[in-house]
Design a protein around this motif. Structure first.
Motif, PDB file in Angstrom:
ATOM      1  N   LEU D  18       0.831  -1.208   0.000  1.00 23.36           N
ATOM      2  CA  LEU D  18       0.000   0.000   0.000  1.00 23.36           C
ATOM      3  C   LEU D  18       0.866   1.259   0.000  1.00 23.36           C
ATOM      4  N   GLU D  19       2.182   1.041  -0.288  1.00 16.07           N
ATOM      5  CA  GLU D  19       3.092   2.184  -0.278  1.00 16.07           C
ATOM      6  C   GLU D  19       2.615   3.210  -1.297  1.00 16.07           C
ATOM      7  N   SER D  20       2.573   4.483  -0.880  1.00 17.19           N
ATOM      8  CA  SER D  20       2.166   5.498  -1.879  1.00 17.19           C
ATOM      9  C   SER D  20       3.062   6.709  -1.677  1.00 17.19           C
ATOM     10  N   ALA D  21       3.348   7.356  -2.791  1.00 14.38           N
ATOM     11  CA  ALA D  21       4.194   8.551  -2.718  1.00 14.38           C
ATOM     12  C   ALA D  21       3.297   9.689  -2.274  1.00 14.38           C
ATOM     13  N   ALA D  22       3.401  10.118  -1.001  1.00 15.18           N
ATOM     14  CA  ALA D  22       2.524  11.195  -0.539  1.00 15.18           C
ATOM     15  C   ALA D  22       2.947  12.504  -1.184  1.00 15.18           C
ATOM     16  N   LEU D  23       4.277  12.726  -1.310  1.00 15.01           N
ATOM     17  CA  LEU D  23       4.739  13.996  -1.899  1.00 15.01           C
ATOM     18  C   LEU D  23       5.937  13.723  -2.814  1.00 15.01           C
ATOM     19  N   LYS D  24       5.955  14.455  -3.964  1.00 14.33           N
ATOM     20  CA  LYS D  24       7.069  14.235  -4.907  1.00 14.33           C
ATOM     21  C   LYS D  24       7.757  15.570  -5.210  1.00 14.33           C
ATOM     22  N   GLN D  25       8.995  15.723  -4.749  1.00 11.98           N
ATOM     23  CA  GLN D  25       9.865  16.850  -5.134  1.00 11.98           C
ATOM     24  C   GLN D  25       9.144  18.202  -5.035  1.00 11.98           C
ATOM     25  N   ILE D  26       8.686  18.565  -3.835  1.00  9.95           N
ATOM     26  CA  ILE D  26       7.971  19.845  -3.676  1.00  9.95           C
ATOM     27  C   ILE D  26       8.993  20.936  -3.332  1.00  9.95           C
ATOM     28  N   SER D  27       8.904  22.083  -4.018  1.00  4.97           N
ATOM     29  CA  SER D  27       9.809  23.200  -3.686  1.00  4.97           C
ATOM     30  C   SER D  27       9.036  24.511  -3.733  1.00  4.97           C
ATOM     31  N   PHE D  28       9.121  25.308  -2.679  1.00  4.16           N
ATOM     32  CA  PHE D  28       8.587  26.681  -2.704  1.00  4.16           C
ATOM     33  C   PHE D  28       9.111  27.401  -1.465  1.00  4.16           C
ATOM     34  N   THR D  29       8.900  28.700  -1.434  1.00  2.00           N
ATOM     35  CA  THR D  29       9.385  29.501  -0.295  1.00  2.00           C
ATOM     36  C   THR D  29       8.228  30.253   0.328  1.00  2.00           C
ATOM     37  N   ILE D  30       8.270  30.382   1.659  1.00  2.00           N
ATOM     38  CA  ILE D  30       7.228  31.142   2.377  1.00  2.00           C
ATOM     39  C   ILE D  30       7.877  32.397   2.931  1.00  2.00           C
ATOM     40  N   GLN D  31       7.420  33.571   2.476  1.00  3.21           N
ATOM     41  CA  GLN D  31       7.978  34.846   2.967  1.00  3.21           C
ATOM     42  C   GLN D  31       7.185  35.302   4.188  1.00  3.21           C
ATOM     43  N   PRO D  32       7.816  36.041   5.103  1.00  2.00           N
ATOM     44  CA  PRO D  32       7.092  36.532   6.288  1.00  2.00           C
ATOM     45  C   PRO D  32       5.864  37.350   5.867  1.00  2.00           C
ATOM     46  N   GLY D  33       4.760  37.174   6.584  1.00  2.87           N
ATOM     47  CA  GLY D  33       3.569  37.995   6.386  1.00  2.87           C
ATOM     48  C   GLY D  33       2.638  37.488   5.291  1.00  2.87           C
ATOM     49  N   GLU D  34       3.001  36.402   4.624  1.00  6.15           N
ATOM     50  CA  GLU D  34       2.125  35.905   3.551  1.00  6.15           C
ATOM     51  C   GLU D  34       0.921  35.187   4.146  1.00  6.15           C
ATOM     52  N   PHE D  35      -0.189  35.135   3.354  1.00  6.86           N
ATOM     53  CA  PHE D  35      -1.351  34.309   3.726  1.00  6.86           C
ATOM     54  C   PHE D  35      -1.507  33.321   2.574  1.00  6.86           C
ATOM     55  N   ILE D  36      -1.004  32.097   2.795  1.00  6.79           N
ATOM     56  CA  ILE D  36      -0.968  31.100   1.710  1.00  6.79           C
ATOM     57  C   ILE D  36      -2.075  30.063   1.930  1.00  6.79           C
ATOM     58  N   GLY D  37      -2.819  29.825   0.870  1.00  6.67           N
ATOM     59  CA  GLY D  37      -3.840  28.765   0.925  1.00  6.67           C
ATOM     60  C   GLY D  37      -3.298  27.527   0.229  1.00  6.67           C
ATOM     61  N   SER D 212      -3.312  35.450  -0.232  1.00 11.19           N
ATOM     62  CA  SER D 212      -2.628  36.272  -1.244  1.00 11.19           C
ATOM     63  C   SER D 212      -1.969  35.345  -2.257  1.00 11.19           C
ATOM     64  N   ARG D 213      -1.913  34.050  -1.927  1.00  9.31           N
ATOM     65  CA  ARG D 213      -1.233  33.110  -2.843  1.00  9.31           C
ATOM     66  C   ARG D 213      -1.826  31.718  -2.627  1.00  9.31           C
ATOM     67  N   LEU D 214      -1.998  30.967  -3.690  1.00 11.41           N
ATOM     68  CA  LEU D 214      -2.580  29.616  -3.573  1.00 11.41           C
ATOM     69  C   LEU D 214      -1.591  28.569  -4.072  1.00 11.41           C
ATOM     70  N   LEU D 215      -1.425  27.492  -3.312  1.00 11.89           N
ATOM     71  CA  LEU D 215      -0.644  26.343  -3.793  1.00 11.89           C
ATOM     72  C   LEU D 215      -1.646  25.231  -4.073  1.00 11.89           C
ATOM     73  N   VAL D 216      -1.628  24.704  -5.287  1.00  9.60           N
ATOM     74  CA  VAL D 216      -2.573  23.627  -5.631  1.00  9.60           C
ATOM     75  C   VAL D 216      -1.790  22.314  -5.744  1.00  9.60           C
ATOM     76  N   LEU D 217      -2.197  21.329  -4.934  1.00 11.90           N
ATOM     77  CA  LEU D 217      -1.517  20.029  -4.960  1.00 11.90           C
ATOM     78  C   LEU D 217      -2.422  18.998  -5.630  1.00 11.90           C
ATOM     79  N   ASP D 218      -1.820  18.087  -6.353  1.00 13.41           N
ATOM     80  CA  ASP D 218      -2.600  16.992  -6.960  1.00 13.41           C
ATOM     81  C   ASP D 218      -1.726  15.746  -6.980  1.00 13.41           C
ATOM     82  N   HIS D 219      -2.203  14.684  -6.334  1.00 10.85           N
ATOM     83  CA  HIS D 219      -1.446  13.417  -6.258  1.00 10.85           C
ATOM     84  C   HIS D 219       0.008  13.653  -5.869  1.00 10.85           C
ATOM     85  N   GLY D 220       0.211  14.452  -4.830  1.00  7.67           N
ATOM     86  CA  GLY D 220       1.548  14.608  -4.272  1.00  7.67           C
ATOM     87  C   GLY D 220       2.448  15.560  -5.029  1.00  7.67           C
ATOM     88  N   GLU D 221       1.916  16.201  -6.075  1.00  9.85           N
ATOM     89  CA  GLU D 221       2.787  17.142  -6.810  1.00  9.85           C
ATOM     90  C   GLU D 221       2.246  18.567  -6.684  1.00  9.85           C
TER      91      GLU D 221
END
Lengths: 176, 266, 277, 285
Positions: D18-37, D212-221
């Motif tokens: 049942l092994e599943s890749a929960a996340l694959k090679q995620i990269s981003f930066t969070i700056q102070p004061g942001e409201f990220i969805g 102020s910014r949205l990150l959209v994930l789909d199947h771990g990417e």
């Protein structure tokens, strides 16, 4: 509390006998010391009475051995005996002992159950499971010395759990 | 880690001869093979058993990785048993002695013997659990114990209790993992040496797990009553199909193994 | 014939510190085949009322008839529970087995269905909720929406006339909610089941024949969605927010822009605005 | 106080079928004061991602840097991470356990070993800030509070540790509309007071209201990382991911299809109302 509810609470305690050792296995040196599988059985006996305590004492370790391999089959028989006695004695004492102060009832029932469980398991170990090479010294060390921290932790945790469940209105108050 | 621990015994739906076995035949064979594991002492016996278990693992499409993954979890424990026997058991042909340590070929054999027994017992139970649904296991035990019903022992309620317990395990396992993570994120510390502190450090983990588990029991009680559950009543079990040729084959193989083991190790 | 007839119900949870009434003089009627939404804020008594209909809570005061059966007579309890099924809020707390076909068989066994018929009934119930083929699967491998549909199949297996959804969509994501709402509508239209849907989401209340609005243990309003959901002062007094189109209709009216009719859905809103331009 | 997520991946039930890749090679930066969805369907890995950032899970590959330092390095002080990054799990009321609300909320600060006076001050402040009255609730058992109050008390328990970055996993799931609205206003106030907010939800309307910014994930990417305006502009891509748009945006799109051209970058309620008033206001005078 209705029998239906007692039946399901016992089912949940049996499930916790399988889940708690796994959950605390991840925490360094926490699982091995505080004997997580004993708590749901003792609690079930105290809350639901001796028949349900017995059911939890039998089914808990059995399912855990089958599903997670803890305790290994070799240790299952003596564990079944010890935990069943915990469940029965906790249930009987909780029904008999009525000091008027809930914390005292709990302590007497728990200490009684813990002693009885270890006594019976020790005797059976000596007679059946490891006949011959089982001395009183081994029994005391095996069941008391190493398990002492576990016993103390149980005496702190179990009453705390009972009172939290009462506050959350999930079990009836002992004296209202 | 948590998920792999569950999976060594978790039911994996599949269509293999082992899955198609009548649960009653499968569990009787399971107990016969259990006896074989306990009786076996010789290397010939263990190799035969090992081959049988590997073929069963293959036949049931569970694959050796799953069957033996439970064992990885108790590796430390197995090592402990092996060392305890090897170091303290004064068997024949001693090799080395110092104070009360004495290593001997007999001791090492004894250690290996116990360790192998544990490994095979766990592998056998893993094959049973991955090919038989928990309800089939509880039904079979209810059938085996049903004579007790006449002694007014509520066997069916006991079987239902186990079935509910089994289905709650994944839910409660995941929830305990979350609660432990959440409380450690609130800096709950567990490494304090003093007993009193260690008990208090366990409270934030144990209390929420029990409260949530009892709340789930409350909700399930309502759902069961809403679907007409009356407790204690002898519920008509689904009729169990008769034995097929496959079932008889499984039984004969296990009994044959048992007979061979008894003769070999008399 | 009224499938549910309740007159003057009162209820207090024992041990309730404030001795506050959870139900304070409830009169409720429902015709066979009707789709009623019980709308209201948490603690308004929606679930307490619903749990009277299948006898999960004892009748303390007033009288209540379910499918013609008097709730006061304890002998009727099992028939009432068979005629009035309930799906609950938390998808994970409704299963008694980790194999779906065995969980659905539970209700049938409780009502002494002949064992050889059980498998066929289970298959039929699963097909009804669009989950045919899941007999051997484990409920824990499913999504929230699928779990609720399996729980519903367990209720449908004993062929109830009324089905109560007690906040069954509250813990689901958008996709799960769509699945359940479609199944409810199909049960209502194709199977002619009487439906009681308890929710605090406006977009779900729009689908009903009739909305009963509850506040502090009383039914404060009852009527078609068009009337109830467009009545802003009524909704705000019951601590509820109107659907977005209704809120827009009000804000536009205050700015002097009058739409012909108060729209309940985005589709109706677009039509009204097109007609205006 | 910035966070860098550097090609992080994570595997569930490693070593089993049942092994599943929960996340694959995620990269981003969070700056102070942001409201990220953070948005995505159940099982896309959003809860795993925030647990990695909060240091409750360790990544299979990649690193998570807090102010340039890898939080999973042995020498990184755990307590420092707890002081900077607070995580509120879904249904946080499950973690309430103490005898009184005051002790439960002060659990975090006490574990951090802060002086009693500061613990008391932080506890009072946190309880008031979630809209509970300190004097009335402090001695109550948290288990006897109502659903909404329990959630507020649970969140107060994290706020009392005064983290600069607050991570919320579905904070308003299962609440009724009015409580949801109050909570969103409360979270917005925390953001205005300078906290960096990372909020996970599968509800588009909730997220688009303040992020102020949205990150959209789909199947771990990590599929999309942009402002709500840009993400909602690409309707085809969103329907491909089976993700809807906010209700105001849906209204704008359906009106534009019918020939009523409102600015296409509207996705919140207030701008939609003003645009409609401008467009139809003149009609009636």
């Amino acid at each position: 509390m209705s029998n239906v509810k007692k039946l399901i609470i016992t089912a949940v305690c049996i499930a916790l006998c399988v889940v708690l050792p796994m959950a605390f296995h991840a925490i360094p040196n926490a699982g091995s010391i505080f004997l997580p599988m004993h708590i749901p059985v003792l609690l079930c006996g105290l809350i639901c009475g001796w028949p349900f305590g017995l059911a939890a004492g039998l089914a808990g370790p059995f399912l855990s051995a089958l599903i997670t391999g803890m305790p290994p089959m070799a240790f299952l028989p003596s564990m079944l005996v010890e935990l069943s006695v915990y469940g029965i004695v906790a249930g009987i004492l909780a029904a008999l002992i009525r000091t008027g102060k809930p914390i005292l009832d709990l302590y007497f029932s728990l200490i009684g159950a813990l002693l009885a469980g270890r006594l019976v398991a020790g005797i059976l170990n000596a007679l059946i499971f490891r006949a011959g090479s089982y001395s009183i010294g081994a029994w005391v060390t095996g069941y008391f010395a190493t398990a002492l921290p576990g016993i103390i932790i149980q005496l702190i945790l179990i009453p705390a759990i009972v009172f939290a469940l009462e506050r959350a209105k999930l079990i009836p108050r002992r004296y209202n | 880690m948590m998920h792999s621990a569950i999976l060594s015994g978790h039911y994996l739906p599949n269509d293999t001869p082992i899955h198609r076995l009548n649960p009653r035949a499968k569990i009787i064979s399971f107990f016969t093979l259990l006896a074989v594991v306990i009786i076996t002492r010789s290397t010939v016996g263990y190799t035969a058993l090992g081959l049988l278990l590997l073929s069963l693992a293959h036949l049931s499409k569970t694959g050796p990785r799953i069957v033996f993954s439970g064992i990885r979890r108790v590796g430390l424990f197995l090592l402990l048993i092996f060392l305890m026997n090897a170091l303290f058991f004064n068997g024949d042909r001693p090799l080395w002695e110092y104070a009360f340590f004495h290593i001997s070929v007999g001791g090492i054999a004894q250690g290996a013997n116990v360790a192998l027994k544990v490994i095979f017992l766990m592998a056998l139970s893993s094959i049973l659990m991955t090919t038989t649904t928990p309800m089939e296991i509880t039904d079979t035990f209810a059938w085996l114990l049903s004579p007790l019903q006449r002694l007014r022992i509520p066997v069916h309620d006991f079987a239902l209790m186990i079935s509910i317990a089994i289905q709650f395990i994944p839910v409660l396992a995941e929830e305990s993992e979350t609660i432990i993570k959440a409380q450690t994120a609130r800096a709950a510390k567990l490494d304090s040496p003093k007993l009193r502190e260690k008990a208090n450090a366990l409270l934030p983990l144990v209390l929420p797990i029990f409260i949530s588990a009892f709340r789930r029991a409350d909700e399930l009680a309502l759902a069961m009553e809403a679907r007409g559950f009356r407790g204690g009543k002898f519920r008509t079990r689904k009729s169990s199909p008769g034995f097929t040729r496959l079932d008889f084959a499984a039984l004969t193989i296990s009994i044959a193994f048992c007979a061979a083991a008894v003769i070999l190790h008399r | 014939m009224d499938i549910i007839e309740a007159k003057n119900l009162f209820y207090t949870y024992e041990g309730e510190a404030s001795q506050r009434y959870s139900l304070e003089g409830i009169d409720f009627r429902m015709k066979a085949g009707e789709f009623v939404v019980l709308l209201g804020q948490n603690g308004s008594g929606k679930s307490t009322l619903a749990k009277h209909f299948n006898g999960l809570l004892p009748l303390q005061q007033g009288n209540l008839y379910i499918a013609g059966l008097d709730v006061r007579d304890p002998a009727n309890l099992w028939d009432i529970r068979r005629k009035c099924g309930m799906v609950f809020q938390n998808p994970d707390n409704q299963f008694i087995s980790s194999v779906i076909e065995e969980d659905i068989a539970f209700g049938l066994e409780n009502y002494d269905f002949p064992p050889e018929q059980i498998a066929a009934e289970v298959h039929k119930a699963l097909a009804l909720v669009g989950m045919a083929g899941f007999e051997k699967k484990s409920p824990h491998m499913l999504s929230g929406g699928q779990k609720q549909r399996v729980a519903l199949a367990g209720v449908l297996a004993i062929s109830p006339e009324i089905i109560i959804f007690d906040e069954s969509t509250a813990m689901l994501d958008i996709q799960g909610r769509q699945e359940i709402l479609q199944t409810i509508q199909q049960l209502h239209q194709a199977e002619h089941k009487s439906i009681i849907h308890i929710t605090h989401r406006m977009e779900e209340a729009v689908l009903a024949d009739r909305i009963d609005l509850m506040k502090a243990g009383r039914i404060v309003a009852s009527g078609p969605p068009r009337r109830i959901l467009a009545d802003l002062p009524l909704l705000t007094s019951a601590n509820l927010l109107p659907p977005l189109p209704v809120r827009l209709y009000e804000d536009l009216r205050n700015a002097g822009i009058h739409l012909a009719e108060c729209p309940l859905t985005i589709h109706e809103l677009t039509e009204q605005l097109c007609r205006l331009s | 106080m910035s966070i860098v997520v550097e090609n992080v991946s994570y595997r569930y039930a490693a070593g089993t079928p049942l092994e599943s890749a929960a996340l694959k090679q995620i990269s981003f930066t969070i700056q102070p004061g942001e409201f990220i969805g953070i948005l995505g369907h159940t099982g896309c890995g959003k809860s795993t991602l925030i647990q990695l950032i909060a240091g409750v899970l360790t990544p299979a590959t990649g690193r998570i840097l807090l102010d340039g330092k890898d939080i999973n390095q042995r020498d990184f002080k755990r307590e420092y991470l707890r002081k900077k990054v607070g995580i509120v799990f879904q249904f946080p009321e499950q973690q309430l356990f103490e005898m009184t609300v005051e002790r439960d909320v002060s659990f975090g600060p006490r574990q951090l070993g802060l002086p009693p006076s500061e613990v008391q001050a932080r506890t009072r402040q946190a309880i008031q800030s979630v809209g509970l009255d300190y004097e009335t609730v402090r001695d109550l058992s948290p288990l006897t509070l109502s659903g909404g109050e329990k959630r507020r008390a649970a969140i107060a328990g994290i706020l009392a540790m005064e983290p600069e970055i607050l991570i919320l996993d579905e904070p308003i799931a299962g609440l009724d509309p009015v409580t949801r609205k109050d909570f969103m206003a409360f979270i917005r106030r925390l953001h205005q007071e300078g906290k960096t907010i990372l909020m996970v939800s599968h509800d588009i309307d909730e997220l688009s209201a303040f992020s102020s910014r949205l990150l959209v994930l789909d199947h771990g990417e990590l599929i999309l990382d942009n402002t709500p305006e840009k993400i909602f502009a690409d309707k085809a891509r969103l329907s491909e991911l089976r993700l809807g748009v906010s209700q105001p945006k849906e209204i704008v799109d359906s009106l534009r299809e019918k020939g009523i051209d409102l600015p296409s970058d509207i996705f919140r309620y207030e701008p939609l109302l003003t645009a409609l008033i401008n467009r139809f206001g003149g009609q009636n005078e």
